[in-house]
Design an enzyme around this catalytic site. Structure first.
Site, PDB file in Angstrom:
ATOM      1  N   ASP A  13      62.468 -12.765 -48.655  1.00 35.68           N
ATOM      2  CA  ASP A  13      63.783 -12.847 -48.027  1.00 35.68           C
ATOM      3  C   ASP A  13      63.875 -11.914 -46.820  1.00 35.68           C
ATOM      4  O   ASP A  13      62.973 -11.110 -46.555  1.00 35.68           O
ATOM      5  CB  ASP A  13      64.869 -12.467 -49.032  1.00 35.68           C
ATOM      6  N   TYR A  38      55.673  -7.539 -57.560  1.00 35.92           N
ATOM      7  CA  TYR A  38      56.751  -6.956 -56.756  1.00 35.92           C
ATOM      8  C   TYR A  38      56.917  -5.500 -57.120  1.00 35.92           C
ATOM      9  O   TYR A  38      56.917  -5.138 -58.300  1.00 35.92           O
ATOM     10  CB  TYR A  38      58.074  -7.678 -57.028  1.00 35.92           C
TER      11      TYR A  38
END
Length: 324
Positions: A66, A130
């Site tokens: 994003d 992540y």
């Protein structure tokens, strides 16, 4: 390793690894049309225009990130078809050429490999990781050193109950329906995912700190590994674990939230963790498997709170036996 498209013209497919600081971008994916927003892919494909391929070069990204998310190492495949009679670029020449023509200083191509013509950077990914970085003891935004801006989520609390967070994280491990942790209105064929690893541990701070800052601020890292994630799953899991660390939720409530399978449940009033501190990255060296023709990208994603790169970093790597 290549396919003939016209007499004497060979199309070669490459796998490239690249990294970026995501602060200036609308995400990694290209933004088409007349919008003012721009993605990392736009700059990569602009640089690839200088390769003078017979057909336009398009990057197929392994893992999307994003706006504001960083990548320690993302991956993509691309096809380059040189004019008749010209051999394919050696991978190292391709990487150097792309870096030479990249117009944004926050993007860098790390390396490139020749791969078979049916290789797919996204479908071949075997795992994604992540990393999300947090900082405690920062009561005002201006108390965070400039060297850590956009690289972590600042919490006003002086401490976190890390033991409770680690206990809560155990409820997320394994194969589950993670519907409760995806963004509402983002349908997928299946919300079932397997979370292979989740950790909550002390994190590293920038060495460019004053002694006073080093004594006051504490950094923490949340790391998640899976073959794939739902949209905003990591940011929502991070928000819930932080709520546990702050005492707003009990560890057992994380299991209740997971089992509800409801992205609009009462505990989802918690906003997702911010993009800053979120990063992604890859850990395996793809060199051997890429050269053998059995390369699989292994994306590791890190959220902006990650010490690996900044607000959000993505690092995909190659692996020889897992899918994404």
């Amino acid at each position: 390793m290549g396919s003939v498209q016209a007499a004497g013209s060979v199309r070669a497919r490459y796998l490239v690894y690249f990294q970026y600081v995501g602060t200036d971008f609308n995400g990694v994916a290209a933004v088409r049309g007349t919008q003012r927003a721009i993605g990392v892919q736009n700059y990569l494909e602009e640089a690839a225009e200088r390769l003078n391929s017979v057909v336009p070069v398009r990057f197929t990204i392994s893992s999307r990130t994003d706006a504001g998310v960083h990548a320690l190492s993302n991956a993509a495949h691309l096809d380059v078809q040189r004019r008749s009679g010209r051999p394919p670029f050696p991978p190292e020449v391709l990487a150097e050429a792309l870096n030479t023509h990249l117009r944004h200083p926050a993007i860098r191509v790390l390396r490139a490999f020749r791969v078979p013509s049916d290789f797919h950077a996204r479908h071949a990914a075997t795992s994604r990781t992540y990393l999300y970085r947090l900082v405690t003891g920062c009561h005002r935004p201006d108390e965070l050193p400039v060297f850590e801006r956009n690289l972590c989520w600042t919490l006003q609390a002086d401490c976190l109950d890390v033991a409770a967070m680690q206990e809560a994280a155990q409820h997320l491990l394994g194969t589950h329906d993670f519907s409760a942790f995806q963004s509402a209105g983002s349908p997928v064929p299946s919300p079932v995912r397997t979370l292979r690893r989740v950790s909550v541990s002390p994190g590293q701070a920038s060495p460019l700190f004053t002694p006073e800052e080093s004594r006051k601020l504490r950094f923490w890292s949340l790391e998640f590994e899976s073959q794939s994630f739902l949209y905003r799953q990591v940011r929502r899991m991070t928000a819930v674990l932080v709520a546990v660390g702050l005492g707003a939720l009990a560890p057992a409530q994380v299991k209740t939230i997971l089992e509800s399978q409801d992205p609009l449940g009462k505990h989802q009033v918690l906003p997702p963790a911010p993009c800053r501190g979120h990063s992604s990255g890859a850990t395996d060296d793809p060199g051997h498997s890429a050269k053998s023709g059995h390369t699989r990208p292994n994306p590791v994603l890190v959220k902006p709170g990650s010490h690996r790169l900044g607000p959000t970093a993505l690092l995909p790597s190659l692996h020889s036996s897992l899918p994404a």
